[in-house]
Design an enzyme around this catalytic site. Structure first.
Site, PDB file in Angstrom:
ATOM      1  N   GLY A  30       6.716  20.496  -6.735  1.00 24.30           N
ATOM      2  CA  GLY A  30       6.829  20.893  -8.142  1.00 24.30           C
ATOM      3  C   GLY A  30       5.536  20.781  -8.928  1.00 24.30           C
ATOM      4  O   GLY A  30       4.435  20.685  -8.375  1.00 24.30           O
ATOM      5  N   HIS A  33      -3.899 -16.521  -8.303  1.00 17.61           N
ATOM      6  CA  HIS A  33      -5.114 -16.644  -9.118  1.00 17.61           C
ATOM      7  C   HIS A  33      -6.327 -16.287  -8.267  1.00 17.61           C
ATOM      8  O   HIS A  33      -6.397 -16.722  -7.118  1.00 17.61           O
ATOM      9  CB  HIS A  33      -5.252 -18.081  -9.632  1.00 17.61           C
TER      10      HIS A  33
END
Ligand code: NAI
Length: 474
Positions: free
Chosen positions: A39, A452
């Site tokens: 599409g 972290h």
């Protein structure tokens, strides 16, 4: 042969529906006028624009920033637009092969052409497929038990504009950098494609009818994006509409009208119109069969994506709502479940994330602070700026530290909106989307262990700030 399902339109919505139908053992007929799956999203929307955005981001990044890392030679860099376009075509072709393999194979037939539903009989529906939209060829007739309509939408037009003005499709295929690109519409397409050509040196001016860009997004996102793009050289004409436009010797002359009747004129070498999308004008015989449409031309469906005609479902842009590929895919799967009698939970509009792939990126899910204010609902707010985030400092360049994460929560601590501006905002929003989907509280998020150093720590910090905040009572 009688197929269990006919899927008209094989964009992201239709493709997801076909995959789900085949998983469930249904035989499927797919029809798309493009003759290839994927599409607008794959061929002239999300994918090509992201290739151009990524390529031009690399270029600007190399030109502007790498000297801070001791990498030199930036001023000698060039970007060849033709090679960039070739890269774009290669990416599309690769993904199109994948889409096509999904549409073909056992119990699936993919047909190129314009589908027209000619009527129904006791077994199902008759679908005639034509080479041209005018249907002046004979067409080939197919029979399907049920129908899924996934035909997408089309760009909205502005009557005052002459031919030659670009839409997003043509703006994705320019073979040289425009001298002055005037973008009408400060929404997703305008800002993304404006960024592509600005990074390559075009002068970019945006004409926006509203007082703000990115209408509908959270006000802090709108303001941060406006600031960031202004720094990159965008110029703005806000709260104005194009009243007239003509071309003289290849130059566009536009007259803009302000609300207070003031007028200004602008000249540009190229004009892109990006003022939203609308329903397709063609109805493929569905109205004659009794399918109900709303006043804006969108097909009306129930929670299971069923139209008022038994056996006909519709999904994606053609039913209105957020015009996003991932909304269409989610609906495609649910529509097949509903056709198979499975009751699944609804795709909730406020759980559908949105991302703008500019630099910085902007991403949102859930309610904006403006919407919470309008609904007079008490809410809590927490913000974490990336300049307080270790990972943002390690990335450093291209405004990585200018962004923020904003978490909004109801009075009872449930997260109801997350808004992010910054590098990788589009990836970070996934975690926020999950939080909303599973009704997480700010406390749930702030007590999770986040790796972290990551940008996602800013999400945890913003949730902690919202947890501790006193509620606003608009
Ligand atoms: P949009 O709805 O995002 O923005 C259109 C803008 O045009 C609005 O700000 C509106 O106020 C303005 N406008 C409307 N009429 C105007 C006029 N006469 N003069 C000046 N401004 C006017 O629509 P856009 O950018 O065309 O994108 C279409 C759709 O494609 C969007 O709904 C979006 O969901 C989707 N899209 C999504 C992307 C993504 O997910 N990253 C990227 C590109 C498009």
């Amino acid at each position: 042969m009688l197929y269990d399902l006919g899927v008209i339109g094989t964009g992201p919505g239709g493709l997801a529906a076909v995959a789900e139908a085949r998983r469930r053992g249904l035989s499927v007929l797919c029809v798309d006028r493009r003759g290839a799956g994927g599409g607008v999203c794959l061929h002239e929307g999300c994918i090509p624009s992201k290739v151009l955005l990524h390529g031009t981001h690399l270029y600007r990044h190399a030109c502007d920033d790498l000297t801070h890392w001791g990498i030199g030679g930036g001023s000698r860099l060039t970007m060849d637009v033709k090679t960039l376009m070739a890269k774009k075509r290669a990416v599309i072709a690769g993904l199109a092969r994948g889409a096509d393999s999904l549409l073909k194979g056992a119990h699936a037939l993919s047909v190129a052409g314009h589908a027209y539903v000619t009527g129904r009989d006791k077994e199902g529906f008759c679908v005639s497929v034509h080479k041209k939209e005018s249907r002046d060829d004979k067409g080939t007739l197919y029979h399907v038990r049920t129908l899924l309509i996934a035909i997408g939408s089309m760009p909205s037009r502005l009557d005052v504009l002459p031919s030659g003005v670009m839409d997003s499709t043509s703006c994705l295929s320019l073979d040289a950098v425009p001298e002055h690109l005037l973008v009408i519409g400060g929404g997703y397409i305008g800002l993304e494609l404006g960024s592509v050509w600005r990074r390559l040196g075009a002068r970019v001016s945006v004409v926006e009818a509203q007082k703000h860009i990115l209408a509908g997004m959270d006000k802090d996102i709108r303001q941060a994006m406006h600031r960031a793009l202004t720094k990159q050289g965008f110029s703005w004409h806000m709260g104005v509409r194009v009243e007239s436009c003509h071309v003289d010797k290849g130059v566009y002359h536009l007259t803009l009208g302000h609300d207070d009747k003031r007028q200004e004129t602008l000249r540009a070498s190229h004009v892109l119109v990006a003022v939203g999308r609308m329903a397709h004008e063609t109805d493929m015989g569905l109205r004659a069969m009794g399918v109900a449409y709303d006043e804006r031309g969108f097909i009306i469906v129930d929670d299971g994506f069923r139209t008022n005609v038994d056996g006909v479902c519709a999904i994606g842009d053609c039913i209105g709502g957020k015009m996003l590929a991932h909304k269409a895919s989610g609906e495609g799967v649910r529509a097949i479940e509903s056709l198979c009698g499975v009751v699944s939970d609804r795709l909730q509009e406020e759980h559908i994330p949105a991302v703008i792939y500019t630099d910085p990126e902007a991403a949102s899910v859930g309610l904006s602070e403006d919407a919470l204010g309008d609904s007079r609902c008490a809410y809590k707010k927490g913000v974490c700026f990336f300049r307080a985030n270790g990972r943002a400092h390690t990335i450093g360049a291209m405004g990585a530290m200018d962004g923020f994460v904003k978490v909004l929560a109801y009075d009872d601590d449930r997260v109801c909106g997350v808004h992010i501006v910054g590098t990788q905002a589009g990836d970070m929003i996934a975690e926020a989307t999950q939080a909303l989907r599973f009704s997480a509280s700010c406390e749930d998020i702030m007590t999770q262990c986040q790796a972290h150093p990551t940008l996602s720590e800013a999400f945890v910090e913003a949730a902690a700030a919202a947890f501790r905040a006193s509620p606003h009572h608009p």
